[in-house]
Design a protein around this motif. Structure first.
Motif, PDB file in Angstrom:
ATOM      1  N   ILE A 400       0.856  -1.182   0.000  1.00 42.34           N
ATOM      2  CA  ILE A 400       0.000   0.000   0.000  1.00 42.34           C
ATOM      3  C   ILE A 400       0.892   1.231   0.000  1.00 42.34           C
ATOM      4  N   ALA A 401       0.583   2.188  -0.876  1.00 41.90           N
ATOM      5  CA  ALA A 401       1.313   3.456  -0.932  1.00 41.90           C
ATOM      6  C   ALA A 401       0.361   4.577  -0.520  1.00 41.90           C
ATOM      7  N   LEU A 402       0.661   5.224   0.582  1.00 39.92           N
ATOM      8  CA  LEU A 402      -0.193   6.288   1.105  1.00 39.92           C
ATOM      9  C   LEU A 402       0.529   7.627   1.048  1.00 39.92           C
ATOM     10  N   GLU A 403      -0.204   8.653   0.702  1.00 37.91           N
ATOM     11  CA  GLU A 403       0.356   9.999   0.743  1.00 37.91           C
ATOM     12  C   GLU A 403       0.599  10.405   2.190  1.00 37.91           C
ATOM     13  N   LYS A 404       1.546  11.286   2.371  1.00 37.50           N
ATOM     14  CA  LYS A 404       1.793  11.811   3.708  1.00 37.50           C
ATOM     15  C   LYS A 404       0.541  12.520   4.208  1.00 37.50           C
ATOM     16  N   GLY A 405       0.173  12.250   5.458  1.00 39.77           N
ATOM     17  CA  GLY A 405      -1.016  12.873   6.040  1.00 39.77           C
ATOM     18  C   GLY A 405      -2.301  12.130   5.731  1.00 39.77           C
ATOM     19  N   SER A 406      -2.197  10.858   5.338  1.00 44.58           N
ATOM     20  CA  SER A 406      -3.410  10.088   5.038  1.00 44.58           C
ATOM     21  C   SER A 406      -3.347   8.721   5.717  1.00 44.58           C
ATOM     22  N   TYR A 407      -4.525   8.123   5.919  1.00 45.62           N
ATOM     23  CA  TYR A 407      -4.599   6.794   6.533  1.00 45.62           C
ATOM     24  C   TYR A 407      -5.739   6.010   5.901  1.00 45.62           C
ATOM     25  N   MET A 408      -5.663   4.687   6.006  1.00 45.63           N
ATOM     26  CA  MET A 408      -6.712   3.794   5.518  1.00 45.63           C
ATOM     27  C   MET A 408      -7.208   2.936   6.676  1.00 45.63           C
ATOM     28  N   ALA A 409      -8.452   2.534   6.598  1.00 47.66           N
ATOM     29  CA  ALA A 409      -9.032   1.616   7.580  1.00 47.66           C
ATOM     30  C   ALA A 409      -9.099   0.220   6.973  1.00 47.66           C
ATOM     31  N   VAL A 410      -8.887  -0.803   7.787  1.00 48.54           N
ATOM     32  CA  VAL A 410      -8.885  -2.188   7.308  1.00 48.54           C
ATOM     33  C   VAL A 410     -10.243  -2.813   7.596  1.00 48.54           C
ATOM     34  N   CYS A 411     -10.946  -3.234   6.539  1.00 56.88           N
ATOM     35  CA  CYS A 411     -12.249  -3.888   6.686  1.00 56.88           C
ATOM     36  C   CYS A 411     -12.193  -5.273   6.044  1.00 56.88           C
ATOM     37  N   LYS A 412     -13.303  -5.980   6.068  1.00 54.62           N
ATOM     38  CA  LYS A 412     -13.349  -7.327   5.502  1.00 54.62           C
ATOM     39  C   LYS A 412     -13.337  -7.263   3.977  1.00 54.62           C
ATOM     40  N   SER A 413     -13.000  -8.382   3.360  1.00 55.45           N
ATOM     41  CA  SER A 413     -12.883  -8.426   1.903  1.00 55.45           C
ATOM     42  C   SER A 413     -14.214  -8.183   1.204  1.00 55.45           C
ATOM     43  N   ASP A 414     -15.341  -8.473   1.898  1.00 56.32           N
ATOM     44  CA  ASP A 414     -16.643  -8.226   1.290  1.00 56.32           C
ATOM     45  C   ASP A 414     -17.165  -6.825   1.585  1.00 56.32           C
ATOM     46  N   GLY A 415     -16.314  -5.977   2.183  1.00 58.76           N
ATOM     47  CA  GLY A 415     -16.705  -4.597   2.448  1.00 58.76           C
ATOM     48  C   GLY A 415     -17.484  -4.389   3.729  1.00 58.76           C
ATOM     49  N   THR A 416     -17.630  -5.412   4.556  1.00 59.65           N
ATOM     50  CA  THR A 416     -18.352  -5.275   5.828  1.00 59.65           C
ATOM     51  C   THR A 416     -17.354  -5.080   6.975  1.00 59.65           C
ATOM     52  N   GLY A 417     -17.896  -4.963   8.190  1.00 57.10           N
ATOM     53  CA  GLY A 417     -17.048  -4.736   9.357  1.00 57.10           C
ATOM     54  C   GLY A 417     -16.668  -3.284   9.526  1.00 57.10           C
ATOM     55  N   LEU A 418     -17.469  -2.371   8.971  1.00 56.29           N
ATOM     56  CA  LEU A 418     -17.156  -0.938   9.037  1.00 56.29           C
ATOM     57  C   LEU A 418     -17.604  -0.301  10.345  1.00 56.29           C
TER      58      LEU A 418
END
Length: 698
Positions: A400-418
């Motif tokens: 994963i390549a993220l820009e400085k000052g950004s973050y991602m959240a990890v969820c399930k592969s089917d898009g649930t668990g938010l």
């Protein structure tokens, strides 16, 4: 010479069969209510089902349905008893006895029958629960399955008993107030036809059931998202169309049936007329049975929906073991785990470990103002576990390549668990130095094994190094994956589990939703953090096999073999409680339907006798009996099971706006369960028909 009192006793003996039916109905109702309330108030159950949780709310909701069904059933039994007793009362009145003269004896009989049957039902409720519970323990046993009772449950039984006696006394008084002796004498032959609304009532009823289900479900959602308002309890009145629709469906069933209209107006004339002439009784019975079957199915669905989802999740895991821990804990490392595995003849492979930071996240939260609320950004909303880009790649193999000052959240592969993830954060804070960095949300990464109730995030590596400076072990951690080479061993899985637990200090004896950042903010505002109150679920290292510990402990490891094998014991109380609910509601529904079939024969015996005198063949009589008993069993089963299946689909879709693969699998299993339940109801229907034929022939 026979006195009036002697005659009264003799007539009472003649009505013994009807008295037995009344005793049986009261006994069954009190047994079921006592058994259900005993379970509902049992410390065994309350300790596991969290206060305010969905499981406990579902348990109470189904109890209300069962209570409603048993109350209506008991009132019906009381009315039936007095309709049959009317002939006795009419005979005594014809011989000169006044209502005032008969009232004490009638009240005495009613109170005796009600008290005896109710007392026996209450007493039998506890051994009934004990027997069922111990049968469950043959399937799944654990340290939590030691059943205990809280006798406060008897308050509900006492209230129900008062309702039973009050309704019976009112019925007695109502019948004695009648002055027309002939009317009293012929009371048992009096018909109770229902008003015919037209054939449109059936389709409209189906529409109302669907509309009521959608309205009732969407009402609180609209209040919450549309008007920022917590829906009050009375909003459940939006479900009212469901009951109106059910009544109309039952009415259509009784008056018209659901077969296409025939050109021959005399087709099935006898069967249709018999149902219409006693329409009120039949409609009430169908309605109550439908509600009880719906409650039964709702309880039964809990088992496959949770079981299938968990089984599919366990099977899809890319690693046999996952765990995480705080950096200040003396947790076994790779060498120690390999040594432990070697004792069981196993080899550890694919061992991966990556550090993470626990940071404070700001965010938008709800601020309550009575029943309404508004949204407000607060600087310390929750705690988040952040992996660097390199750590995430080391664990998952995904770059994963993220820009400085950004973050991602990890969820399930089917898009649930938010639901456990924070998407509105703009600032991340080091909770020791209180150094902060600005951030923005950059979307979701997908990896099922890194999703739990605390949530994982991925942060730009430069930001990770910057915000993590001088952060102590209390706010740092490690996430670990590993596999077993070949077939795993249950003995090793258990050994690893207990070894891991013993390495944690008492500061980690907290449930998964204990949030240290939320605690900090609450304390800074002069408030007590709710996690420090008795409302928080307790987990204890002294009982690592309890459901509370295995479901809620913050650092609970995931072991494929252990989770598969110990599923029944971990969720035993949940599974047994909902299975018990299903059995109670099903029993109540079956008994009501069977009793109704028997009363059809009793009330219409003279009709069947006339048909036999006119030369009706046994085959013709059997057909008429089936046409009477069929709808009593078939319609409640179809409507109750169908409506609840539709509601479950609605609930599953409403959780995250989609039906996931695991939910679809659970719903498929639920269909097979409905088929099994249908076969049971069919068997009882066949038994009812057989006994109805026996009654006519006798």
């Amino acid at each position: 010479m026979m006195t009036l009192k002697d005659l009264e006793k003799k007539l009472q003996k003649a009505d013994a069969k009807q008295a037995k039916l009344y005793l049986f109905c009261n006994f069954i109702s009190l047994l079921l209510i006592t058994a259900y309330s005993a379970m509902m108030f049992s410390p065994t159950v309350l300790l596991v089902l969290p206060q305010g949780g969905d499981s406990r709310k579902q348990m109470v909701a189904i109890f209300v349905l069962a209570l409603f069904g048993c109350v209506v059933f008991t009132i019906y039994a009381s009315g039936l008893f007095f309709r049959k007793k009317a002939k006795q009362l009419g005979t005594l009145m014809a011989l000169g006895a006044s209502g005032r003269r008969l009232l004490p004896g009638l009240f005495r009989e009613v109170l005796t029958l009600s008290a005896v049957s109710s007392f026996l039902g209450i007493v039998a409720g506890f051994p009934f629960v004990w027997i069922l519970w111990n049968c469950f323990k043959l399937i799944s046993d654990s340290s939590q399955m030691a059943l205990t009772f809280d006798f406060k449950c008897l308050y509900l039984s006492a209230v129900f008993f008062v309702i039973v006696v009050a309704c019976s006394c009112l019925n007695a008084y109502r019948y004695l107030k009648k002055t027309n002796i002939m009317e009293v004498m012929h009371e048992e032959h009096r018909n109770e036809p229902v008003r015919e609304l037209g054939r449109w009532c059936g389709p409209v009823g189906i529409g109302l059931v669907l509309a009521g289900a959608v309205l009732g479900y969407m009402g609180p959602v609209v209040c919450y998202y549309g008007f920022q308002f917590y829906a009050p309890a009375w909003i459940n009145i939006l479900y009212a169309p469901v009951f109106v629709g059910l009544y109309m469906i039952m009415l259509h069933t009784v008056v018209y049936g659901w077969r296409p209209r025939k050109k021959d107006p005399y087709k099935n004339l006898i069967a249709r007329s018999m149902m219409k002439f006693q329409g009120k009784q039949t409609v009430n019975n169908l309605l109550v049975s439908t509600v009880l079957i719906a409650g039964s199915v709702f309880g039964m669905f809990y088992l496959p929906m949770t079981g299938v989802e968990r089984a599919m999740e366990i099977k899809s895991r890319p690693y046999d073991y996952y765990y995480h821990y705080r950096a200040d804990q003396n947790v076994p490392d790779e060498e120690e785990i390999s040594t432990l595995a070697a004792k069981h003849g196993l080899v550890v492979k694919d061992f991966k470990k990556a550090p993470y930071l626990s940071l404070g996240m700001d965010g938008i939260t709800e601020v309550e103002e009575g029943r309404s609320f508004h949204y407000e950004r607060i600087p310390f909303k929750c705690e988040g576990r952040f992996l660097s880009e390199e750590s995430y790649e080391a664990l998952t193999g995904e770059k994963i390549a993220l820009e400085k000052g950004s973050y991602m959240a990890v969820c399930k592969s089917d898009g649930t668990g938010l639901q456990f993830l924070e998407e509105t954060a703009q600032v991340l804070t080091n909770m020791e130095t209180f150094q902060s960095i600005p951030v923005k949300f950059a979307g979701y990464a997908h990896y099922d094994l890194l999703t739990d109730s605390s949530g994982y995030y991925v942060l730009n590596s430069e930001d990770y190094e910057s915000v993590g400076q001088d952060l102590g072990g209390e706010w740092m951690g490690e996430a670990v994956f590993f596999n077993i080479d070949g077939e795993d061993s249950y003995e090793f899985a258990q050994d690893f589990f207990y070894t891991l637990i013993s390495s944690f200090g008492p500061e980690c004896e907290i449930p998964s939703y204990y949030d240290r950042v939320s605690k900090y903010y609450a304390n800074s505002q002069g408030e007590v953090y709710w996690g420090d109150t008795p409302d928080m679920t307790e987990v204890s290292f002294s009982d690592p096999d309890s459901s509370n510990f295995r479901i809620y402990w913050k650092y609970m490891p995931k072991s494929r073999l252990l989770d598969q094998t110990d599923y029944n014991s971990t969720f035993s109380v949940f599974l047994m409680m909902f299975l018990f609910i299903a059995i109670i509601c099903s029993l109540a529904a079956v008994i009501i339907e069977y009793t109704r079939c028997m009363t059809i024969v009793l009330n219409n015996r003279y009709v069947f006798e006339d048909l036999k005198r006119l030369g009706a063949s046994p085959g013709f009589l059997l057909k008429e009996i089936r046409s009477q008993a069929g709808p009593v069993f078939k319609i409640p089963a179809i409507v109750g099971m169908g409506a609840m299946y539709f509601l479950y689909i609605l609930l599953m879709y409403g959780n995250d706006g989609k039906i996931t693969a695991s939910e679809a699998g659970g719903l498929a299993v639920c269909l097979f369960i409905l088929m099994g339940i249908g076969l049971i109801y069919y068997a009882v229907y066949r038994l009812a028909v057989k006994n109805m034929c026996h009654q006519i022939q006798g």
